[in-house]
Write a protein that holds these residues in place. Sequence first.
Motif, short mmCIF file in Angstrom:
data_model
loop_
_atom_site.label_atom_id
_atom_site.label_comp_id
_atom_site.label_asym_id
_atom_site.label_seq_id
_atom_site.Cartn_x
_atom_site.Cartn_y
_atom_site.Cartn_z
N PRO A 27 14.61 -21.88 -6.59
CA PRO A 27 15.68 -21.24 -7.36
C PRO A 27 16.97 -22.03 -7.29
O PRO A 27 17.23 -22.78 -6.33
N ALA A 28 17.78 -21.89 -8.32
CA ALA A 28 19.02 -22.67 -8.41
C ALA A 28 19.97 -22.32 -7.28
O ALA A 28 20.63 -23.21 -6.72
N ASP A 29 20.08 -21.03 -6.92
CA ASP A 29 20.99 -20.65 -5.83
C ASP A 29 20.54 -21.24 -4.50
O ASP A 29 21.36 -21.72 -3.70
N THR A 30 19.24 -21.21 -4.24
CA THR A 30 18.72 -21.75 -2.98
C THR A 30 18.94 -23.25 -2.88
O THR A 30 19.32 -23.77 -1.83
N LEU A 31 18.71 -23.96 -3.98
CA LEU A 31 18.88 -25.41 -3.95
C LEU A 31 20.36 -25.80 -3.84
O LEU A 31 20.71 -26.76 -3.14
#
Length: 620
Positions: A334-338
Amino acid sequence: MTSSGSGDSPDTSGPDIPASTGSGNRSRRRRRRQVHRRAAPPSPQTVERYNRSGQSGQSGQDTAETAGPAGADHSADHSADVGTTDTSAAPSARQTPPRQAKGQRRNLPRTFHGTLPSVEEAPFVELRLAVSGIHPTTSRMVAFAATLHTADGDRAVFTGNRPACAGDPADDTGTYTGLTGVVQQINPGEDPGPWHLHGYTEADLGQAPGFATVAPLLHELLDGRTLICHGRAHTWGFVLQEFRRAQRAANRNAPRGGNRGRRRAPRRPRKIAVPVPARIIDTRASAHRQSVPVPDVRLRSISAYYATSHDLVLPADALPDIGPTASLERADIPADTLLLADTRLLFPLYREQERLADEGLGILAAVDPGILTADKFGLQRSTVRVEATTSPRPYGNPGVPVSGDGSDGDGSTDRGLVQGMEFVVSPDVAEDPDVLISAGMRAGLAYSEKLNRTSSLVVCNRNQPLRGKAMHGHRKNIPLFTDAEFLAALDDVAAGAPPGDEPDPRPATPRIPAPQKSRGRSGGSNRSDGSGRGNRGGRGSGSGGNRNRRRQGAGKSGTAGKSAKAGTSGPTGTSGGGNATGGDDAGNRNSSRRSGGRRRRRSGGSRRPRQNRSDNQKKG
């Protein structure tokens, strides 16, 4: 007239026409479309929390079923009291999802609110941005991630109303404790840019708050702390540009001229405080100052080099195995995790670069934000660098350096520099670029931020085969100087010639002329012979043609125009006033006819044919 029978009424039981579920008095007016507030699908964090709550609820049911007889009797008595029936034995084609446990909300708040540590407790902040473009003036910020560290290097722990990423625990009240990072999405209010650039779609950002809403959070994170980022000009430029946009929007929305008769003080616009970090550390510039031989200057590539060459230990939650290039494994994150994982790479990288700088292996790029200013693209660069690009050039550009007549003892040929030469500084230098630019400007050279065919030399320590100013300079046959060679060559600079003695080698760009506006109020033609006719109510070319004819008639009469004012006779024996007014009568006849026709049409009268009017004039 009434109708009866079931055949006259429409059949709503078919599959094509759904049955009405609302009241008959509901308005059929369509709701107003809300721009940039699209319904977003549940995020991966929300789906994972929902699945965890379902598993916990299922495990609770299994525990209740395997309980003793007392527990079974109690459950049966409770079901009988509330009047529920047991439907576990009945077959069901659709499985109902389990209800969430208490304290776990399905819809997470979009804006982060929490208790952040003070500046004394956590003096370091690491910031990573997700933006829609490369220039702050033309692009917007769509998300940011931040982490805090103490002076000892430990992660600062705080609480908040939403998790930074999937897996953060929450208590019974819905408060998340033990957070070590913040991820905040921002609705830009416009096109968020390409999805592959940052990983966020329009649906993800449709329900996110605007920057004005999250500005206090970003101010609390950055103000007074040491900011660590990868790319100072880019990161700090976007932060300041967003704060300026928010302040301009607040100024526009402030009431103007309200309550004038009550003599009340006008309401001032809301002041949006801009954060001021103690200093800004750029890990990418520090890697250049320490001569890192990596062609890819992205954060994960630089971190991998320090981990391989200097035994840098990267945290496991920073996902060190994920490379900077695109891959299926990277796309599944996911974008937030990355974004948060990239932020967690900054502080260990900064500590390793600081250790190497203390050992004398390069320098650490740390600047005071007070000496930074925005260039024409909004990038925050040093004041020395921005002023050098706009400073006047008293000397003409003589071109590229040429080889000298003399030779050194080692057989190398000197390259003479002349005042007025244009030099470009590449990021791949071990010396501070501000030092190189200041020294070149004092010697009489001209600095340019952009490399072109009129550049005289490029200052760089390494020529990358596929990127950088050095590569472009080598392809254009422009000489390359290292930072040490450039500083040594500045000791002997020949005098230059003023720009007037020699032609400027940089020709001016031809300027496209702006479209000319017509003099007439309407779209009439602007012909000089007066043959064009303007539209109704406008100053067309008819009157302009009459004015030209009047001037021509006055010029042909010779001295008649001069004697018309005195009322004397001209050379032909007739009165000068008659000759002078002859052109005016010939020119005014058409204009009087048009104006008379317009007056008649405005008053409702009809225009008589031209033949009848001439007959009446003959009779008179």
